[in-house]
Design an enzyme around this catalytic site. Structure first.
Site, PDB file in Angstrom:
ATOM      1  N   ALA A 175     -27.992  -1.867   7.556  1.00 58.33           N
ATOM      2  CA  ALA A 175     -27.819  -1.394   8.931  1.00 58.33           C
ATOM      3  C   ALA A 175     -28.583  -2.328   9.865  1.00 58.33           C
ATOM      4  CB  ALA A 175     -28.347   0.027   9.085  1.00 58.33           C
ATOM      5  N   LYS A 176     -28.356  -2.209  11.136  1.00 59.31           N
ATOM      6  CA  LYS A 176     -29.156  -2.939  12.120  1.00 59.31           C
ATOM      7  C   LYS A 176     -29.036  -2.229  13.456  1.00 59.31           C
ATOM      8  CE  LYS A 176     -31.599  -6.821  12.229  1.00 59.31           C
ATOM      9  NZ  LYS A 176     -32.176  -7.506  11.063  1.00 59.31           N
ATOM     10  N   GLY A 177     -30.056  -2.384  14.282  1.00 57.33           N
ATOM     11  CA  GLY A 177     -30.016  -1.805  15.621  1.00 57.33           C
ATOM     12  C   GLY A 177     -30.499  -2.811  16.633  1.00 57.33           C
TER      13      GLY A 177
END
Ligand code: GLU
Length: 425
Positions: free
Chosen positions: A114-116
């Site tokens: 994931a990444k934000g």
């Protein structure tokens, strides 16, 4: 269901999301991935875009945009950092999320990717504004994060203090303390010893392995480091302690070089005192462009994406490029470096030390049992060394570069998990 893959958009391009898909397409062919799994892995599982309202110190109201992308969860909860940067785009976060999936699979930790990111300029914001932004962003993405769902961490321009606010905001919402919701926290609230230097230490371990394979002696080997944030600054000091000679460093404002060697400790102090490596006595002033082409044995790009291009790849003098940053090398540059016999240690290997110790942090939080730093570093070394060897073996077996080898290992693992779990419903 259509399983055809449109490769027309996958020419090596300047868009990092196209670049990430292009890298997957190449390995899909190499390992004979089925079209169905290929298509499945080519898209993120979930994309969340949020609006983040913040009351600024001067009373003005501002609206920021943020993202959390979960690429894949076949092997466990999603995992990946959050970056605060003015150039954040959804495509960039999608690419970074996909790279996290491969990275976790390569070092064989039970996480997906994931990444934000939030589009903002943290350097122009006060601590209070940053806290408001972080807390509201956390609240907006809290519908999809959690210790068993998706665990954020630091990335470009985010810090342990920011992780503390994420942990607190999430904990306040559920009504009890949940240290395992985020990693890279301060030690006092469930952070792990060694996490701050883990990305750099992991990078050092794989560079050591590469030096061994190529038969280059470590003592006095010349290193140039681009970027002096968490990864770059610790890489410089740890490598200097190990016997490498740091000959050039830079940050977003410029760089400094000395072919006889720079004092890595002194540089760290200068950076912490002035906010930049620029102006450090003991070296000549250079630009970021000069740094990449500086005469050295090991080049460590530790800043942002897309810095090694078809224009500068022919001029790079290093024998090893260790990607402490995510996505620093464009595909066409990768091919040039491979042809020229430069060993590129890909991001999903070279900077995997960070997420590896994040995994250790999460395990310690969940088990409420904390380890000594020596044990953490020893476990990190074991994981990094194994990942290097598997990457090297696969690169040799398929006659491809180290990125191809790393992708072959990682994508095969994710594909196997995806296939075993089957298609729901
Ligand atoms: N942001 C780091 C990376 O790109 C660390 C992620 C993590 O620890 O979850 O690998």
């Amino acid at each position: 269901m259509s399983t055809s893959i449109d490769r027309s958009a996958t020419q090596a391009s300047e868009n990092v999301w196209e670049m990430a898909k292009h890298q997957l397409d190449e390995v899909a062919q190499l390992i004979g991935l089925s079209d169905a799994i290929h298509l499945y892995l080519r898209q993120p599982k979930r994309v969340l875009e949020v609006s983040v309202p913040v009351r600024m110190d001067d009373g003005r109201f501002r609206m920021f945009t943020g993202y959390r992308v979960q690429h894949n969860m076949s092997r466990g909860p999603a995992k990946g950092g959050i970056r605060f940067h003015p150039d954040v785009t959804l495509d960039e976060i999608k690419a970074l999320a996909m790279w996290m999936t491969w990275k976790c699979a390569l070092v064989n930790i039970p996480f997906g990717g994931a990444k934000g990111g939030v589009i903002c300029d943290p350097k122009a914001m006060s601590m209070q504004e940053l806290e408001h932004l972080t807390r509201r962003f956390t609240s907006e993405i809290s519908i999809i994060i959690g210790p068993e769902k998706d665990i954020p961490a630091p990335d470009v321009y985010t810090t342990p203090q920011i992780m503390a606010w994420i942990m607190d905001t999430y904990s306040m919402q559920v009504g009890y303390s949940v240290p395992g919701v985020v990693t890279g926290k301060p030690i006092a609230i469930g952070g792990s010893l060694g996490r701050d230097k883990a990305t750099a230490r992991g990078c050092l371990y794989v560079v050591d392995e590469a030096m061994d394979v190529l038969g280059i002696p470590i003592e006095g080997a010349r290193v140039a480091v681009q970027g002096f944030g968490n990864a770059g600054m610790h890489a410089a000091t740890l490598m200097a302690e190990r016997g490498y000679k740091i000959v050039a460093v830079s940050d977003s404002r410029g760089g400094v070089a000395n072919s006889k060697g720079l004092d890595a400790r002194g540089l760290l102090v200068h950076k912490l005192q002035t906010g930049s490596v620029v102006g450090f006595a003991g070296g000549e002033k250079i630009t970021n462009k000069d740094l990449l082409e500086y005469e050295c044995d090991v080049l460590v790009p530790a800043a942002l994406e897309k810095v090694i291009t078809r224009d500068n790849a022919p001029k790079i003098q290093a024998k090893i490029v260790a990607e402490a940053a995510n996505g620093p090398t464009l595909p066409e540059a990768d091919a040039i470096l491979h042809e020229r016999g430069v060993m590129v240690l890909p991001d999903i290997l070279a900077n995997a030390g960070g997420v590896t110790v994040s995994y250790f942090e999460w395990v310690q939080d969940i088990g409420e049992n904390f380890w000594e730093e020596d044990e953490i570093n020893a476990r990190l070394k074991q994981k990094m060394t194994r990942a290097f060897r598997e990457t090297y073996e696969h690169a040799q077996r398929h006659n491809v570069n180290m990125r191809g080898g790393a992708y072959a290992v990682a994508v095969s693992r994710v594909a196997e998990a995806t296939k075993l779990r089957g298609l729901y419903p």
